[in-house]
Design an enzyme around this catalytic site. Sequence first.
Site, mmCIF file in Angstrom:
data_model
loop_
_atom_site.group_PDB
_atom_site.id
_atom_site.type_symbol
_atom_site.label_atom_id
_atom_site.label_comp_id
_atom_site.label_asym_id
_atom_site.label_seq_id
_atom_site.Cartn_x
_atom_site.Cartn_y
_atom_site.Cartn_z
ATOM 1 N N LYS A 105 25.375 -4.355 -2.094
ATOM 2 C CA LYS A 105 26.832 -4.343 -2.279
ATOM 3 C C LYS A 105 27.546 -3.665 -1.115
ATOM 4 C CE LYS A 105 26.090 -3.742 -7.263
ATOM 5 N NZ LYS A 105 26.331 -2.841 -8.428
ATOM 6 N N ARG A 138 0.799 -1.217 0.000
ATOM 7 C CA ARG A 138 0.000 0.000 0.000
ATOM 8 C C ARG A 138 0.836 1.273 0.000
ATOM 9 N NH1 ARG A 138 -2.647 -3.864 1.526
ATOM 10 N NH2 ARG A 138 -0.957 -4.274 2.959
ATOM 11 N N THR A 139 1.839 1.338 0.881
ATOM 12 C CA THR A 139 2.593 2.588 1.004
ATOM 13 C C THR A 139 3.339 2.905 -0.286
ATOM 14 O OG1 THR A 139 2.851 2.234 3.380
ATOM 15 C CG2 THR A 139 4.318 3.826 2.345
ATOM 16 N N ARG A 179 11.541 3.767 2.841
ATOM 17 C CA ARG A 179 11.178 2.816 3.900
ATOM 18 C C ARG A 179 12.405 1.971 4.192
ATOM 19 N NH1 ARG A 179 5.852 -0.816 4.521
ATOM 20 N NH2 ARG A 179 5.227 1.219 5.313
ATOM 21 N N HIS A 206 5.947 6.215 11.217
ATOM 22 C CA HIS A 206 5.345 6.060 9.888
ATOM 23 C C HIS A 206 4.438 7.273 9.664
ATOM 24 C CE1 HIS A 206 3.988 4.408 6.272
ATOM 25 N NE2 HIS A 206 3.557 3.219 6.648
#
Length: 303
Positions: free
Chosen positions: A80, A51-52, A101, A129
Amino acid sequence: MRHLIDILDLSTQELDQIIAKANDIIDNPGEYSEKCHGKKLATLFFEPSTRTRLSFEAAMYELGGNVLGFSEAKSSSSAKGESVADTASVLSFYADIMAMRHPKEGAPLVAAMNSTVPVINAGDGGHNHPTQTLTDLLTINREKGRFDNLTVGFCGDLKFGRTVHSLIMALTRYANNKIVLISPMELRLPSYIKDTLDKLNIEYIESESLEAVMPELDILYMTRVQRERFFNEEDYLRLKDSYILNPEKLTTAKEDLRIMHPLPRVNEISTAVDKDPRACYFRQAMYGKYVRMSLILYLLGIE
């Protein structure tokens, strides 16, 4: 230049302004279809999201902009060994705004410190959030018509639930709200947040019984017990079914109760509840796109 790392980065006036703009976008979508023409959003998702991430992308496309980025850490140079600081520094050359995120608390703040474009925290570990909180505030605004004089129950994983932490802090900005914390002992709200509530003289109670507090709630905010936050499977399995909302448990609830959930749900809300007019978690997901459109415009300084 502004970033959004914590919901408290925004004043109450700014919160109200962003919510008002989101409401106007809902009412007049055509007026915003080219507002970000020529602008690019970078989505830096080091942790899985549906969703986000997709709502950020949909928001930018509906504003007439473009999107670039990655949806998992292994498809980025972090696999890496590249640092968050270096990733942010480089992506600043390619995009006008970034949404990040990350599983580690504080990673978006590090990105913001090394970026020359606005950075939006799209969730950092169990910490914050803020764009989900903006989504939640828009939902409360549209479903209840106010941000004050509310009794809000938070149920489930209150220890690791970053959406819970952010929304509680946002609700402290408004008058006469009462917070009801419903969880097993092991998943109670962190003490540093309760200390803040105490300092601000915000009324709150803790309960292990959802049924006991149901009749007084204006909003019930359900959360899942998050498997990814546990250090061992045994503890997760023991606690995952602590609270399951079904129609029987709603028999004592107010007629104008609103049931929210940041999603995804597992089994903490029975699908039978979906038909209840008080359930608004799918509308909540829809509102997320509009409030992110509003936020992007705000941080880019586009009127």
